[in-house]
Motif scaffolding. Structure first.
Motif, PDB file in Angstrom:
ATOM      1  N   ASN A 165     -17.240  62.527 102.979  1.00 58.26           N
ATOM      2  CA  ASN A 165     -18.947  62.220 102.168  1.00 58.26           C
ATOM      3  C   ASN A 165     -19.756  62.690 102.883  1.00 58.26           C
ATOM      4  OD1 ASN A 165     -17.257  59.796 100.372  1.00 58.26           O
ATOM      5  ND2 ASN A 165     -17.959  58.379 102.277  1.00 58.26           N
ATOM      6  N   GLN A 166     -19.871  63.146 104.005  1.00 55.72           N
ATOM      7  CA  GLN A 166     -21.269  63.515 104.585  1.00 55.72           C
ATOM      8  C   GLN A 166     -20.942  64.837 103.823  1.00 55.72           C
ATOM      9  OE1 GLN A 166     -23.034  61.564 105.597  1.00 55.72           O
ATOM     10  NE2 GLN A 166     -20.907  60.189 105.456  1.00 55.72           N
ATOM     11  N   ALA A 167     -19.607  65.839 104.002  1.00 54.81           N
ATOM     12  CA  ALA A 167     -19.906  67.502 103.613  1.00 54.81           C
ATOM     13  C   ALA A 167     -20.417  67.463 101.977  1.00 54.81           C
ATOM     14  CB  ALA A 167     -18.415  67.490 103.494  1.00 54.81           C
ATOM     15  N   ASP A 168     -20.332  66.382 100.996  1.00 50.27           N
ATOM     16  CA  ASP A 168     -20.884  66.208 100.182  1.00 50.27           C
ATOM     17  C   ASP A 168     -22.888  65.944 100.060  1.00 50.27           C
ATOM     18  OD1 ASP A 168     -18.526  66.257  98.598  1.00 50.27           O
ATOM     19  OD2 ASP A 168     -18.666  64.185  98.125  1.00 50.27           O
ATOM     20  N   GLU A 169     -23.696  65.626 101.447  1.00 47.44           N
ATOM     21  CA  GLU A 169     -24.345  65.620 101.511  1.00 47.44           C
ATOM     22  C   GLU A 169     -24.782  66.846 102.907  1.00 47.44           C
ATOM     23  OE1 GLU A 169     -26.562  63.126 100.335  1.00 47.44           O
ATOM     24  OE2 GLU A 169     -24.031  62.214  99.526  1.00 47.44           O
ATOM     25  N   GLY A 170     -23.723  67.798 102.978  1.00 47.85           N
ATOM     26  CA  GLY A 170     -24.549  68.684 103.389  1.00 47.85           C
ATOM     27  C   GLY A 170     -24.577  68.832 105.045  1.00 47.85           C
ATOM     28  N   PHE A 171     -23.854  68.280 105.772  1.00 45.86           N
ATOM     29  CA  PHE A 171     -22.987  68.147 107.012  1.00 45.86           C
ATOM     30  C   PHE A 171     -21.637  68.092 106.883  1.00 45.86           C
ATOM     31  CE2 PHE A 171     -26.986  65.230 106.140  1.00 45.86           C
ATOM     32  CZ  PHE A 171     -27.834  65.365 107.302  1.00 45.86           C
ATOM     33  N   SER A 172     -20.873  68.807 108.357  1.00 52.75           N
ATOM     34  CA  SER A 172     -20.145  68.792 108.615  1.00 52.75           C
ATOM     35  C   SER A 172     -19.277  68.083 110.206  1.00 52.75           C
ATOM     36  CB  SER A 172     -19.699  70.926 109.508  1.00 52.75           C
ATOM     37  OG  SER A 172     -18.224  71.039 109.355  1.00 52.75           O
ATOM     38  N   ARG A 195     -34.693  64.789 105.981  1.00 47.00           N
ATOM     39  CA  ARG A 195     -35.284  64.529 105.039  1.00 47.00           C
ATOM     40  C   ARG A 195     -36.412  65.043 106.054  1.00 47.00           C
ATOM     41  NH1 ARG A 195     -34.623  59.380 103.016  1.00 47.00           N
ATOM     42  NH2 ARG A 195     -36.592  59.418 101.642  1.00 47.00           N
ATOM     43  N   ARG A 196     -37.739  66.226 105.065  1.00 48.54           N
ATOM     44  CA  ARG A 196     -38.808  66.508 104.459  1.00 48.54           C
ATOM     45  C   ARG A 196     -39.998  65.589 104.443  1.00 48.54           C
ATOM     46  NH1 ARG A 196     -40.574  71.911 105.599  1.00 48.54           N
ATOM     47  NH2 ARG A 196     -38.362  72.263 105.375  1.00 48.54           N
ATOM     48  N   ASP A 197     -39.318  64.314 103.609  1.00 49.74           N
ATOM     49  CA  ASP A 197     -40.639  63.828 102.931  1.00 49.74           C
ATOM     50  C   ASP A 197     -40.312  62.347 104.061  1.00 49.74           C
ATOM     51  OD1 ASP A 197     -38.318  62.852 102.925  1.00 49.74           O
ATOM     52  OD2 ASP A 197     -38.165  61.850 100.884  1.00 49.74           O
ATOM     53  N   GLN A 198     -39.583  61.944 104.860  1.00 50.69           N
ATOM     54  CA  GLN A 198     -40.408  61.478 105.439  1.00 50.69           C
ATOM     55  C   GLN A 198     -41.351  61.894 106.879  1.00 50.69           C
ATOM     56  OE1 GLN A 198     -35.566  60.711 107.949  1.00 50.69           O
ATOM     57  NE2 GLN A 198     -35.778  58.573 106.136  1.00 50.69           N
ATOM     58  N   LEU A 199     -41.740  62.961 106.995  1.00 50.56           N
ATOM     59  CA  LEU A 199     -42.061  63.736 107.681  1.00 50.56           C
ATOM     60  C   LEU A 199     -43.838  64.036 106.864  1.00 50.56           C
ATOM     61  CD1 LEU A 199     -40.183  65.722 109.962  1.00 50.56           C
ATOM     62  CD2 LEU A 199     -40.582  63.673 110.139  1.00 50.56           C
ATOM     63  N   VAL A 200     -43.795  63.948 105.499  1.00 48.44           N
ATOM     64  CA  VAL A 200     -44.588  65.045 105.750  1.00 48.44           C
ATOM     65  C   VAL A 200     -46.024  63.065 105.417  1.00 48.44           C
ATOM     66  CG1 VAL A 200     -46.815  65.902 103.264  1.00 48.44           C
ATOM     67  CG2 VAL A 200     -44.255  66.751 104.581  1.00 48.44           C
ATOM     68  N   GLY A 201     -47.493  63.458 105.893  1.00 48.33           N
ATOM     69  CA  GLY A 201     -48.251  62.720 106.183  1.00 48.33           C
ATOM     70  C   GLY A 201     -48.434  61.881 107.091  1.00 48.33           C
ATOM     71  N   MET A 202     -46.674  61.747 108.332  1.00 49.17           N
ATOM     72  CA  MET A 202     -47.158  61.488 109.394  1.00 49.17           C
ATOM     73  C   MET A 202     -47.854  61.926 110.606  1.00 49.17           C
ATOM     74  SD  MET A 202     -45.014  58.568 108.457  1.00 49.17           S
ATOM     75  CE  MET A 202     -44.733  57.524 110.336  1.00 49.17           C
ATOM     76  N   GLU A 203     -48.149  60.477 111.597  1.00 46.34           N
ATOM     77  CA  GLU A 203     -49.357  61.754 112.618  1.00 46.34           C
ATOM     78  C   GLU A 203     -47.968  61.733 114.127  1.00 46.34           C
ATOM     79  OE1 GLU A 203     -52.467  58.729 114.330  1.00 46.34           O
ATOM     80  OE2 GLU A 203     -53.007  59.442 112.908  1.00 46.34           O
ATOM     81  N   MET A 204     -48.753  62.272 114.800  1.00 44.40           N
ATOM     82  CA  MET A 204     -47.355  62.670 116.092  1.00 44.40           C
ATOM     83  C   MET A 204     -48.096  61.814 116.775  1.00 44.40           C
ATOM     84  SD  MET A 204     -45.817  65.172 115.404  1.00 44.40           S
ATOM     85  CE  MET A 204     -45.300  65.296 117.070  1.00 44.40           C
TER      86      MET A 204
END
Length: 234
Positions: free
Chosen positions: A43-50, A146-155
């Motif tokens: 299942n994880q291989a389908d998401e790009g994880f080994s 995921r990139r979309d979880q970061l754009v616009g967030m503040e450090m």
């Protein structure tokens, strides 16, 4: 000491009492665990994880009551936050039982990392983000993939280039700053009335904030629904 001896004797008695039946063996438990982990890996291989895994060790003499149904296997914790999770193996048949099997699981894949040094309070843009292959579940606080979880967030604090992003490093930026003029919506079902107000504090989307109604000069508590917009029940 007597309690320990009693428990040991009870366990040995249970094993001996079930030995005459067709008992569930360590090999059967390993087989069920391997099938479960293999399905997880696919299942994880389908998401790009080994995923690599290794079952733990059980006493080869282990003998549990026979199970008249297929063994059920689940993770007892989050495999994305540790490389040493446990599996809960259980029988839901006429003679139910459950046990924990320690296993080793590594999940390797791309995670989001800082492409350059970042400062506290800096708002994240695409140029600040990169990816790197890491053992995702070795990062205890949970790597962000995921990139979309970061754009616009503040450090929340400064980090070096190459640091893997984790949730504790981030702040949700305020949708409304103290002193901002906002639209106050008083809503009841599909009906709403709008008025203008001024925020008396900073807040993010979904948070409560005190707002002064500029028409009535009354202070109300409202929920932030979007940048510049708050809502109160009618």
């Amino acid at each position: 000491m007597r309690i320990s001896i009693f428990v040991t004797a009870l366990l040995m008695s249970t094993i001996a009492g079930t030995a005459t039946a067709s008992n569930t063996t360590a090999e059967q438990i390993y087989s069920a665990a391997d099938d479960f982990l293999q399905a997880f890996a696919e299942n994880q291989a389908d998401e790009g994880f080994s995923v690599a895994f290794d079952s733990g060790k059980l006493d080869a003499r282990l003998s549990l009551a026979t199970c008249d149904e297929s063994l059920e296997v689940t993770f007892s914790g989050d495999p994305w936050k540790t490389t040493q999770p446990s599996l809960l193996v259980s029988c839901e048949g006429l003679r139910p039982w459950r046990m924990f099997l320690p296993v080793s699981v590594t999940i390797t894949g791309d995670a989001m990392v800082a492409s350059r040094p970042l400062s506290r309070g800096e708002r994240l843009t695409e140029s600040a983000l990169s990816t790197d292959s890491v053992v995702v579940n070795s990062i205890r606080r949970g790597a962000i993939t995921r990139r979309d979880q970061l754009v616009g967030m503040e450090m929340r604090r400064g980090i070096n280039a190459g640091t893997v992003f984790t949730p504790d490093l981030l702040l949700t930026p305020a949708a409304i700053e103290r002193g901002d003029h906002v639209i106050i919506s008083a809503r009841s079902g599909n009906f709403s009335v709008n008025s203008r107000g001024k925020a008396l504090a900073s807040a993010g989307i979904g948070e409560q904030v005190l707002v002064e109604n500029l028409s009535s000069s009354r202070t109300v508590r409202a929920r932030v629904t979007a940048p510049g917009h708050v809502e109160i029940p009618m």
